[in-house]
Design an enzyme around this catalytic site. Structure first.
Site, PDB file in Angstrom:
ATOM      1  N   LYS A 122       0.749  -1.265  -0.095  1.00  0.00           N
ATOM      2  CA  LYS A 122       0.025  -0.094  -0.097  1.00  0.00           C
ATOM      3  C   LYS A 122       0.739   1.420   0.054  1.00  0.00           C
ATOM      4  O   LYS A 122       0.636   2.219  -0.681  1.00  0.00           O
ATOM      5  CB  LYS A 122      -0.977   0.018   1.231  1.00  0.00           C
ATOM      6  CG  LYS A 122      -1.946  -1.049   1.138  1.00  0.00           C
ATOM      7  CD  LYS A 122      -2.847  -1.116   2.526  1.00  0.00           C
ATOM      8  CE  LYS A 122      -3.755  -2.402   2.274  1.00  0.00           C
ATOM      9  NZ  LYS A 122      -4.170  -2.987   3.592  1.00  0.00           N
ATOM     10  N   GLN A 166      -5.144  -2.115   9.851  1.00  0.00           N
ATOM     11  CA  GLN A 166      -4.618  -3.454   9.276  1.00  0.00           C
ATOM     12  C   GLN A 166      -5.371  -4.460   9.961  1.00  0.00           C
ATOM     13  O   GLN A 166      -4.808  -4.597  11.171  1.00  0.00           O
ATOM     14  CB  GLN A 166      -3.310  -3.680   8.774  1.00  0.00           C
ATOM     15  CG  GLN A 166      -2.850  -4.693   8.060  1.00  0.00           C
ATOM     16  CD  GLN A 166      -3.425  -4.620   6.724  1.00  0.00           C
ATOM     17  OE1 GLN A 166      -3.335  -3.769   5.802  1.00  0.00           O
ATOM     18  NE2 GLN A 166      -3.863  -5.739   6.167  1.00  0.00           N
ATOM     19  N   ASP A 189     -11.881   2.111   3.656  1.00  0.00           N
ATOM     20  CA  ASP A 189     -12.211   0.806   3.655  1.00  0.00           C
ATOM     21  C   ASP A 189     -13.883   0.453   3.184  1.00  0.00           C
ATOM     22  O   ASP A 189     -14.199  -0.511   2.611  1.00  0.00           O
ATOM     23  CB  ASP A 189     -11.901   0.079   4.724  1.00  0.00           C
ATOM     24  CG  ASP A 189     -10.637  -0.719   4.665  1.00  0.00           C
ATOM     25  OD1 ASP A 189     -10.235  -1.034   3.348  1.00  0.00           O
ATOM     26  OD2 ASP A 189     -10.222  -1.481   5.289  1.00  0.00           O
TER      27      ASP A 189
END
Length: 362
Positions: A122, A166, A189
């Protein structure tokens, strides 16, 4: 996007946002169309011997040279590169116009190798498109309060437009409490209950669409797949992929069925589909006999299977038996190289959209 199941979560911003009508269409990222997740295994009503049979994934080049008889390959690497190039152009334009650079913050707790790899990828992707990345690495024995403290700092930081925790978190942590702390306006997200609720309602659009389902839909759009009026089957009903993918297909006016762990005759149900999105996490679950001739197949599964000839001792396959499916379907995503690259591309897209929304930049 995290590789494990996320809990629903809420935010103190919810009350303020309820009356807000988000008028941008569901494809809020509005890219111009051109010509992994490890998931919890889904135990369907199929025999273990059927599921364990091994299908190899032939090389994409081999498929490309047999287009008269084999399915067209939906190349996620190529599409994700197109999207990253488009995001990079918009990021540069935003910086030049108003002096703002979108920022993405990632919080990692512990030292899991797979999570470290996801975070590293990422970060590289952000750097490649000009998005500023922020990273917090906390030890395995950190407290929930320490994690939430960093989330709140990023909530209040105007240079951060997206926050990602995460997953998985250490088992002793309350995942829902931690994710509840993320400001919905920075929840790139897309799993906030208000976002999912808006996705499920007619005439409403979420602030963010979950990254992997959004990537699946973008692959369909960019390859000119007709969705309206078609029959679609989603295999798996996780909060991460299956459920939001089904909602997105329904938004696009498909007739949607979901195959899950209690579905009777999953093969029969799947065979009716013009479009299949499989997110079960079972290697080679979907055989050629499950597929309607000419169907379009999107394979979200990333499953390791033993392979003595591989240097690593294993190889990655999808939920769909590629070797069988590509002789029946009209188009299919490979594994790897299909949906996987799209997830990070959609995360970059969501971060850019967040920055544009926060700064009212058109």
């Amino acid at each position: 996007m995290a590789p494990s199941v996320m809990s629903d979560f809420s935010s103190s911003a919810t009350a303020r946002l309820l009356p807000f009508r988000f008028t941008v269409p569901i494809r809020a990222f509005q890219f111009q169309p051109s010509v992994s997740i490890p998931l919890r295994p889904l135990r369907l009503n199929a025999s273990r011997s059927t599921l364990s049979r091994c299908c190899s994934s032939p090389a994409v080049a081999a498929v490309a040279t047999n287009t008269d008889t084999l399915a067209k390959v939906i190349d996620g690497k190529l599409v994700s590169k197109q999207i990253k190039d488009e995001v990079a152009g918009e990021v540069a334009g935003m910086k030049e116009a108003i002096g703002v650079v979108p920022g993405l913050a990632v919080i990692l707790v512990g030292s899991r190798k797979d999570s470290q790899t996801y975070v590293r990828n990422k970060k590289k992707a952000c750097e490649a498109v000009g998005i500023k990345s922020y990273e917090v690495n906390l030890p395995e024995d950190s407290t929930e309060e320490e994690v939430i403290k960093h989330i709140l700092e990023f909530n209040n930081d105007p240079s951060v437009h997206g926050i990602l925790v995460q997953l998985p978190l250490p088992r002793y942590m309350n995942e829902e409490n931690i994710l509840n702390a993320v400001n919905i306006e920075k929840d790139v997200d897309g799993f906030h209950p208000l976002n999912i609720g808006r996705l499920a309602m007619q005439g409403r659009d979420p602030l963010f669409v979950p990254c992997t389902p959004k990537g699946c839909m973008e692959l369909l759009y960019r390859h000119g797949v007709e969705i309206k009026g078609k029959r679609a089957v989603v295999i798996g009903r996780s909060n991460i992929v299956g459920m939001p993918a089904a909602l997105l297909l329904q938004k696009a006016n498909a007739t949607v069925s979901i195959v899950h762990s209690h579905t009777k005759n999953p093969e029969e149900v799947t065979r009716q589909a013009d479009i299949v999105i499989s997110a079960a996490g079972v290697a080679n679950l979907v055989r050629g006999s499950w597929i309607k001739p000419g169907a379009v197949l999107i394979d979200v599964g990333i499953n390791p299977v033993d392979d003595a000839e591989s240097r690593r001792g294993y190889r990655l396959v999808g939920d769909i038996c590629y070797e069988e499916a590509c002789t029946v379907a009209s188009a299919i995503t490979p594994v790897p190289g299909g949906v996987g690259p799209m997830t990070i591309a959609m995360l970059l897209s969501n971060t850019l959209e967040s920055a544009k929304r926060i700064h009212d930049f058109k």
